[in-house]
Design a protein around this motif. Structure first.
Motif, PDB file in Angstrom:
ATOM      1  N   PRO A 194       0.962  -1.267   0.078  1.00 21.40           N
ATOM      2  CA  PRO A 194      -0.262   0.097   0.046  1.00 21.40           C
ATOM      3  C   PRO A 194       0.742   1.295   0.109  1.00 21.40           C
ATOM      4  O   PRO A 194       1.954   1.311   0.673  1.00 21.40           O
ATOM      5  N   CYS A 195       0.466   2.496  -0.691  1.00 15.62           N
ATOM      6  CA  CYS A 195       1.165   3.498  -0.763  1.00 15.62           C
ATOM      7  C   CYS A 195       1.366   4.348   0.430  1.00 15.62           C
ATOM      8  O   CYS A 195       0.235   4.132   1.392  1.00 15.62           O
ATOM      9  N   GLN A 196       2.424   4.734   1.024  1.00 14.68           N
ATOM     10  CA  GLN A 196       2.587   5.602   2.106  1.00 14.68           C
ATOM     11  C   GLN A 196       2.069   7.022   1.686  1.00 14.68           C
ATOM     12  O   GLN A 196       2.372   7.445   0.525  1.00 14.68           O
ATOM     13  N   PRO A 197       1.387   7.719   2.952  1.00 14.51           N
ATOM     14  CA  PRO A 197       0.832   8.971   2.392  1.00 14.51           C
ATOM     15  C   PRO A 197       1.887  10.107   2.211  1.00 14.51           C
ATOM     16  O   PRO A 197       3.153   9.913   2.755  1.00 14.51           O
ATOM     17  N   ASP A 198       1.600  11.065   1.424  1.00  8.00           N
ATOM     18  CA  ASP A 198       2.326  12.218   1.191  1.00  8.00           C
ATOM     19  C   ASP A 198       1.778  13.514   1.615  1.00  8.00           C
ATOM     20  O   ASP A 198       0.659  13.676   1.662  1.00  8.00           O
ATOM     21  N   THR A 231      -0.028  -6.423   8.678  1.00  8.43           N
ATOM     22  CA  THR A 231      -0.474  -4.933   8.874  1.00  8.43           C
ATOM     23  C   THR A 231       0.404  -4.031   8.315  1.00  8.43           C
ATOM     24  O   THR A 231       1.582  -4.286   9.218  1.00  8.43           O
ATOM     25  N   VAL A 232       0.247  -3.026   7.823  1.00 11.94           N
ATOM     26  CA  VAL A 232       1.117  -1.917   7.624  1.00 11.94           C
ATOM     27  C   VAL A 232       0.887  -0.752   7.804  1.00 11.94           C
ATOM     28  O   VAL A 232      -0.197  -0.133   7.719  1.00 11.94           O
ATOM     29  N   SER A 233       1.807   0.121   8.683  1.00  8.36           N
ATOM     30  CA  SER A 233       1.341   1.303   9.100  1.00  8.36           C
ATOM     31  C   SER A 233       1.741   2.530   8.286  1.00  8.36           C
ATOM     32  O   SER A 233       2.685   2.425   7.390  1.00  8.36           O
ATOM     33  N   LEU A 234       0.685   3.276   7.833  1.00  7.06           N
ATOM     34  CA  LEU A 234       0.950   4.473   6.792  1.00  7.06           C
ATOM     35  C   LEU A 234       0.991   5.707   7.616  1.00  7.06           C
ATOM     36  O   LEU A 234       0.021   6.124   7.969  1.00  7.06           O
ATOM     37  N   THR A 235       2.171   6.271   7.471  1.00  7.62           N
ATOM     38  CA  THR A 235       2.483   7.277   8.170  1.00  7.62           C
ATOM     39  C   THR A 235       3.235   8.545   7.338  1.00  7.62           C
ATOM     40  O   THR A 235       3.975   8.161   6.732  1.00  7.62           O
ATOM     41  N   ALA A 236       3.294   9.824   7.888  1.00  6.70           N
ATOM     42  CA  ALA A 236       4.062  10.797   7.264  1.00  6.70           C
ATOM     43  C   ALA A 236       3.963  11.851   8.376  1.00  6.70           C
ATOM     44  O   ALA A 236       2.954  12.055   9.165  1.00  6.70           O
ATOM     45  N   SER A 237       5.023  12.893   8.345  1.00  6.04           N
ATOM     46  CA  SER A 237       5.051  13.982   9.154  1.00  6.04           C
ATOM     47  C   SER A 237       5.746  15.133   8.414  1.00  6.04           C
ATOM     48  O   SER A 237       6.471  14.804   7.443  1.00  6.04           O
ATOM     49  N   ALA A 238       5.496  16.373   8.951  1.00  5.77           N
ATOM     50  CA  ALA A 238       6.007  17.624   8.534  1.00  5.77           C
ATOM     51  C   ALA A 238       5.879  18.587   9.662  1.00  5.77           C
ATOM     52  O   ALA A 238       5.273  18.810  10.572  1.00  5.77           O
ATOM     53  N   GLY A 239       7.367  19.195   9.697  1.00  6.48           N
ATOM     54  CA  GLY A 239       7.473  20.256  10.712  1.00  6.48           C
ATOM     55  C   GLY A 239       6.783  21.634  10.441  1.00  6.48           C
ATOM     56  O   GLY A 239       6.537  21.924   9.308  1.00  6.48           O
ATOM     57  N   VAL A 240       6.261  22.381  11.546  1.00  4.16           N
ATOM     58  CA  VAL A 240       5.326  23.599  11.203  1.00  4.16           C
ATOM     59  C   VAL A 240       6.077  24.579  12.320  1.00  4.16           C
ATOM     60  O   VAL A 240       6.181  24.470  13.420  1.00  4.16           O
ATOM     61  N   THR A 241       6.421  25.965  11.620  1.00  4.47           N
ATOM     62  CA  THR A 241       7.018  26.981  12.389  1.00  4.47           C
ATOM     63  C   THR A 241       6.034  28.254  12.001  1.00  4.47           C
ATOM     64  O   THR A 241       5.885  28.494  11.052  1.00  4.47           O
ATOM     65  N   GLY A 282      -3.563  38.072  17.304  1.00  7.42           N
ATOM     66  CA  GLY A 282      -4.163  37.308  16.440  1.00  7.42           C
ATOM     67  C   GLY A 282      -3.565  35.880  16.218  1.00  7.42           C
ATOM     68  O   GLY A 282      -2.653  35.626  17.257  1.00  7.42           O
ATOM     69  N   THR A 283      -3.853  34.944  15.305  1.00  5.62           N
ATOM     70  CA  THR A 283      -3.436  33.728  15.179  1.00  5.62           C
ATOM     71  C   THR A 283      -2.917  33.517  13.763  1.00  5.62           C
ATOM     72  O   THR A 283      -3.260  34.265  12.811  1.00  5.62           O
ATOM     73  N   GLY A 284      -2.415  32.231  13.534  1.00  3.61           N
ATOM     74  CA  GLY A 284      -2.137  31.771  12.211  1.00  3.61           C
ATOM     75  C   GLY A 284      -2.948  30.474  11.730  1.00  3.61           C
ATOM     76  O   GLY A 284      -3.683  30.363  12.557  1.00  3.61           O
ATOM     77  N   THR A 285      -2.805  30.257  10.416  1.00  2.00           N
ATOM     78  CA  THR A 285      -3.443  29.126  10.009  1.00  2.00           C
ATOM     79  C   THR A 285      -2.612  28.092   9.442  1.00  2.00           C
ATOM     80  O   THR A 285      -1.653  28.535   8.786  1.00  2.00           O
ATOM     81  N   VAL A 286      -2.718  26.828   9.577  1.00  2.00           N
ATOM     82  CA  VAL A 286      -1.945  25.755   8.802  1.00  2.00           C
ATOM     83  C   VAL A 286      -2.968  24.966   8.077  1.00  2.00           C
ATOM     84  O   VAL A 286      -3.893  24.435   8.322  1.00  2.00           O
ATOM     85  N   ASP A 287      -2.824  24.952   6.745  1.00  2.00           N
ATOM     86  CA  ASP A 287      -3.374  24.078   5.862  1.00  2.00           C
ATOM     87  C   ASP A 287      -2.513  22.848   5.139  1.00  2.00           C
ATOM     88  O   ASP A 287      -1.255  22.747   5.065  1.00  2.00           O
ATOM     89  N   VAL A 288      -3.081  21.775   5.345  1.00  3.71           N
ATOM     90  CA  VAL A 288      -2.808  20.408   5.047  1.00  3.71           C
ATOM     91  C   VAL A 288      -3.254  19.674   3.746  1.00  3.71           C
ATOM     92  O   VAL A 288      -4.342  19.795   3.752  1.00  3.71           O
ATOM     93  N   ALA A 289      -2.261  19.334   2.977  1.00  2.00           N
ATOM     94  CA  ALA A 289      -2.579  18.709   1.657  1.00  2.00           C
ATOM     95  C   ALA A 289      -2.119  17.251   1.698  1.00  2.00           C
ATOM     96  O   ALA A 289      -0.909  17.054   1.849  1.00  2.00           O
ATOM     97  N   LEU A 290      -3.012  16.145   1.458  1.00  2.00           N
ATOM     98  CA  LEU A 290      -2.585  14.761   1.673  1.00  2.00           C
ATOM     99  C   LEU A 290      -2.872  14.136   0.418  1.00  2.00           C
ATOM    100  O   LEU A 290      -3.852  14.098  -0.239  1.00  2.00           O
ATOM    101  N   ALA A 291      -1.738  13.419  -0.148  1.00  2.00           N
ATOM    102  CA  ALA A 291      -1.805  12.653  -1.343  1.00  2.00           C
ATOM    103  C   ALA A 291      -1.373  11.374  -1.187  1.00  2.00           C
ATOM    104  O   ALA A 291      -0.842  11.021   0.092  1.00  2.00           O
ATOM    105  N   ASP A 292      -1.532  10.335  -1.848  1.00  2.00           N
ATOM    106  CA  ASP A 292      -1.217   9.025  -1.979  1.00  2.00           C
ATOM    107  C   ASP A 292      -1.897   8.424  -0.896  1.00  2.00           C
ATOM    108  O   ASP A 292      -1.463   7.347  -0.270  1.00  2.00           O
ATOM    109  N   LEU A 293      -3.219   8.700  -0.572  1.00  2.00           N
ATOM    110  CA  LEU A 293      -3.950   7.973   0.383  1.00  2.00           C
ATOM    111  C   LEU A 293      -4.317   6.723  -0.040  1.00  2.00           C
ATOM    112  O   LEU A 293      -4.748   6.470  -1.455  1.00  2.00           O
TER     113      LEU A 293
END
Length: 390
Positions: free
Chosen positions: A228-232, A325-335, A245-256
């Motif tokens: 199975p493909c790992q997520p991007d 059983t296969v774990s499908l994971t990804a991560s990205a840092g945010v600042t 005020g505050t900021g906003t984080v938008d997330v785009a997921l591919a290869d699900l």
């Protein structure tokens, strides 16, 4: 009556006659010498009459022997011949007597892989043989039918592709094959063939199998997996632009992978659920993220095989580790950068003490100044409230 006179030819002299006799005797002696040398030739001398030709060879195939075919020509029907085949080290592998009263002879022999020397001998007498001709040749290594899978891609649900490679094929031999639900049959025109399997295949464990078509088939097989493909994961940060005020984080997921539910954890620790979309991209937004936040966005999912893998009842192909059983994971840092400072109503920020922010005496001096001002105020108040003496 006239008389006819016969003119006789001159007769050779006695010396000339002797010369002719000596010359004939010399020629006769030379001829006898040549014949004597031919019959008295040693066993390893070539007679120069017969010819030995290697017509063809075939390499060993699937554990059977290879073959070599020879033609012996210009044989003297009255003579006796034999053919020997030995290794290059001199070990005789076989010896065959040629039939008598033939001018040409051909035969095919089965041999194991290796380098060989074939020699044709002519019999001189009961104990001696003369080498007439020879040739060297090689029988190639035995073929081994092999099944392999290359260029296998991951699958998002039904789009995995791969290439089936069959090698060690025998020319003009018929084969049948199957792999991951695909199958086919062909006649080999090369030693190796590649068969692209471009239709979609779900993630899972599969078998590839090939065999010769016949009464005693030779076969090989290979187990393989389509992962199975790992997520991007891609994040886009909108920074805080105003004080408070505050900021906003938008997330785009591919290869699900279709059918898998994913949990996405935002930079503030909150979570959202995500699944594969028809467009191929799933978008999420994490609003109200405090300025100065340094964190990580993660996506996690789990794929489980539909049917457990079972080892087939074949021999070989056994180094496969099946999917379960296969774990499908990804991560990205945010600042997120800190928000701008608050500006007071007068338009100027309050002045800081003359001492530096890193000076420990600054706060102490300010406190002492406040205490002094407070003491003076108390003293003045006391003076103003003291009674007047008469």
């Amino acid at each position: 009556m006239p008389r006819t006179t016969r003119l006789d030819r001159p007769t050779p002299s006695a010396r000339a006659v002797r010369r002719w006799r000596i010359a004939l005797a010399g020629l006769l002696a030379a001829g006898m010498a040549v014949i004597g040398l031919a019959f008295a030739a040693p066993a390893n001398a070539k007679t120069g009459f017969p010819d030995l030709e290697l017509l063809s060879t075939s390499d060993c195939d699937y554990g059977n022997s290879g073959t070599a075919t020879f033609l012996a020509s210009d044989l003297l029907p009255s003579n006796t011949y034999k053919l020997t085949i030995s290794t290059v080290a001199g070990e005789v592998q076989l010896e065959d007597s040629l039939p008598e009263n033939v001018h040409d002879w051909s035969a095919t022999f089965s041999l194991d892989p290796g380098e060989y020397r074939a020699a044709l001998f002519e019999q001189l007498n009961d104990a001696e043989w003369a080498l007439a001709d020879e040739t060297t040749f090689m029988i190639g290594a035995c073929l081994d039918l092999d099944v392999a899978i290359i260029d296998a891609t991951c699958s998002h649900g039904d789009d995995g592709v791969m290439t089936l490679v069959l090698s060690g094929l025998v020319m003009e031999e018929e084969y049948r094959w199957e792999a991951a639900g695909f199958q086919g049959q062909f006649v080999a025109d090369a030693e190796t063939v590649q068969i692209p399997l471009a239709s979609g295949t779900p993630p899972g464990n599969y078998l590839a199998y090939a065999e010769t078509v016949g009464e005693s088939p030779v076969f090989d097989w290979r187990a393989f997996a389509i992962e199975p493909c790992q997520p991007d994961l891609t994040v886009t940060v909108t920074q805080c632009t105003v004080a408070g005020g505050t900021g906003t984080v938008d997330v785009a997921l591919a290869d699900l992978v279709h059918g898998v539910a994913y949990t996405v954890t935002g930079p503030d620790g909150s979570t959202q659920q995500a699944t594969a979309q028809q467009s191929g991209v799933t978008n999420l937004t994490f609003p109200s993220i405090a300025g100065g936040t340094v964190s990580t966005v993660t996506v996690e999912g789990t794929w489980t095989v539909d049917e457990p893998y079972e080892e087939p009842p074949y021999i070989g192909g056994g180094d496969f580790v099946p999917l379960d059983t296969v774990s499908l994971t990804a991560s990205a840092g945010v600042t997120l950068e800190p928000c701008p400072a608050v500006v007071p109503a007068g338009g100027k920020a309050p002045a800081l003490p003359a001492t530096g922010t890193g000076d420990p005496m600054g706060p102490m001096a300010a406190a002492l100044a406040l205490l002094a001002l407070g003491g003076a105020a108390v003293a003045i108040g006391r003076r103003r409230s003291a009674p007047t003496e008469c």
